[in-house]
Design an enzyme around this catalytic site. Structure first.
Site, short mmCIF file in Angstrom:
data_model
loop_
_atom_site.label_atom_id
_atom_site.label_comp_id
_atom_site.label_asym_id
_atom_site.label_seq_id
_atom_site.Cartn_x
_atom_site.Cartn_y
_atom_site.Cartn_z
N HIS A 232 -4.40 1.17 6.69
CA HIS A 232 -3.15 0.47 6.34
C HIS A 232 -2.50 1.04 5.08
O HIS A 232 -1.82 0.32 4.36
CB HIS A 232 -3.42 -1.03 6.21
N HIS B 97 -4.26 -7.78 -0.79
CA HIS B 97 -4.52 -6.97 -1.98
C HIS B 97 -3.92 -7.68 -3.20
O HIS B 97 -2.97 -7.19 -3.83
CB HIS B 97 -3.91 -5.58 -1.84
N HIS C 88 -12.06 5.90 1.31
CA HIS C 88 -11.15 6.10 0.17
C HIS C 88 -11.68 5.35 -1.05
O HIS C 88 -12.33 4.34 -0.93
CB HIS C 88 -9.70 5.74 0.48
N GLU D 230 -13.46 -1.77 3.20
CA GLU D 230 -12.49 -2.42 4.11
C GLU D 230 -12.94 -2.30 5.58
O GLU D 230 -12.55 -3.09 6.42
CB GLU D 230 -11.10 -1.78 3.95
C1 DHB Z 1 -4.33 3.26 -0.58
C2 DHB Z 1 -5.07 2.79 0.50
C3 DHB Z 1 -5.28 1.42 0.65
O1 DHB Z 1 -6.04 0.89 1.66
C4 DHB Z 1 -4.72 0.52 -0.22
O2 DHB Z 1 -4.88 -0.79 0.01
C5 DHB Z 1 -3.97 0.99 -1.30
C6 DHB Z 1 -3.78 2.36 -1.48
C7 DHB Z 1 -4.09 4.72 -0.77
O3 DHB Z 1 -4.62 5.53 -0.01
O4 DHB Z 1 -3.34 5.09 -1.66
FE FE Z 2 -6.33 -1.41 1.34
#
Ligand code: DHB
Ligand code: FE
Length: 287
Positions: free
Chosen positions: A12, A59, A193, A240
């Site tokens: 997302h 978030h 990530h 996540e």
């Molecule tokens: C990013 C990815 C995420 O899932 C998020 O909530 C905020 C930022 C990113 O890759 O920058």
């Molecule tokens: Fe996220």
């Protein structure tokens, strides 16, 4: 009766929403990302689900450290788009499905899951970016949405096993709803990530590919994957992915994989996407 016809997982990444909203989806950087969703856009335009149970994480937009529900189900008529600091995304408001949402709340709570019932909740990129990826930029979303927000921001998040069991309970709830509805369950977020600390920028394609394979073919083995493994292998925000297990639990033991896409990088993130359907005659597997 209502039935679960398919499951979708997708990252997302908020920058995907920005790229779409600013008309940059055809740039060299973004074109390969959106290309991975072309099949899915056609598929969903043809399958036309009535309702999506959309599992995502907030978030710090609707909730904050003042209030941290582990599992929250949105039972409202509609959900406004959250302002994440730059104004709300220019996308349609999200229309809920209160009758089915209240039924899922009742069924899962009596099934011994402690859902938080939410009647007002602004929804952020965790929910709107997946909708944009599958539906593009419509005047109104062509589907009703029941948001299920999962805490994966503040330790401790729920275990993968708890998520999988909740998915099974959602299936029991949907299948006991006395209306002929085509329902999909989506699990969003991930893949690897990390946005913070010395390991910021971490991406682990090897882990991600194995996770995709196991989610499709051997989800039982993922039920016991510990939080520390998600953190070590897929970064702090890779956690996540426990939300994908809710989708998977809802589909039953065996699935057909209709589409898979994986791409790095997009913003700071590995983008992963699956479209699955329950295998024919699957009664939901062991509960
Ligand atoms: C990013 C990815 C995420 O899932 C998020 O909530 C905020 C930022 C990113 O890759 O920058
Ligand atoms: Fe996220």
């Amino acid at each position: 009766m209502a039935r679960i016809s398919a499951g979708v997982t997708t990252s997302h990444v908020p920058a995907i929403g920005v790229a779409l909203d600013l008309g940059k989806s055809d740039s060299d950087y973004w074109r390969p990302v959106f290309a991975g969703y072309e099949w899915s856009k056609k598929w969903i335009a043809e399958t036309k689900p009535d309702v999506i149970v959309l599992v995502y994480n907030d978030h710090a937009s609707a909730f904050s450290l003042e209030l941290i529900p582990t599992f929250a189900i949105g039972c409202a008529e509609r959900f406004a788009i959250a302002d994440e600091g730059f104004g709300p995304r220019p996308v349609p408001e999200v229309v809920g499905c209160p009758d089915l949402a209240w039924h899922i709340a009742q069924s899962t709570i009596l099934d011994e899951f402690d859902m938080t019932i939410v009647n007002k909740m602004d929804v952020d990129h965790g929910l709107t970016v997946p909708l944009s990826l599958l539906f593009g930029r419509p005047e109104a979303w062509p589907v009703k949405v029941i948001p299920i927000a999962v805490n994966v921001v503040q330790y401790p998040p729920p275990t993968g096993n708890r998520c999988y069991l909740l998915g099974q309970a959602i299936r029991r709830a949907v299948e006991s709803f006395d209306e002929d509805l085509d329902v999909q369950v989506w699990g969003t977020g991930g893949m690897s990530h990390q946005l913070q600390g010395p390991r910021a920028g971490l991406i682990n394609p090897e882990f991600d590919h194995e996770f995709l394979d196991r989610l499709v073919n051997d989800p039982e083995s993922l039920r016991s994957l510990a939080h520390i493994e998600y953190l070590r292998e897929s970064g702090s925000e890779g956690i996540e992915m426990v939300m994908w297990l809710i989708m998977r639990g809802a589909l039953g033991a065996d699935v057909n994989e209709l589409h898979r896409f994986y791409h790095v990088p997009a913003s700071n993130c590995a983008v992963g996407h699956l479209v699955l359907e329950p295998a024919a005659n699957d009664s939901g597997g062991p509960s």
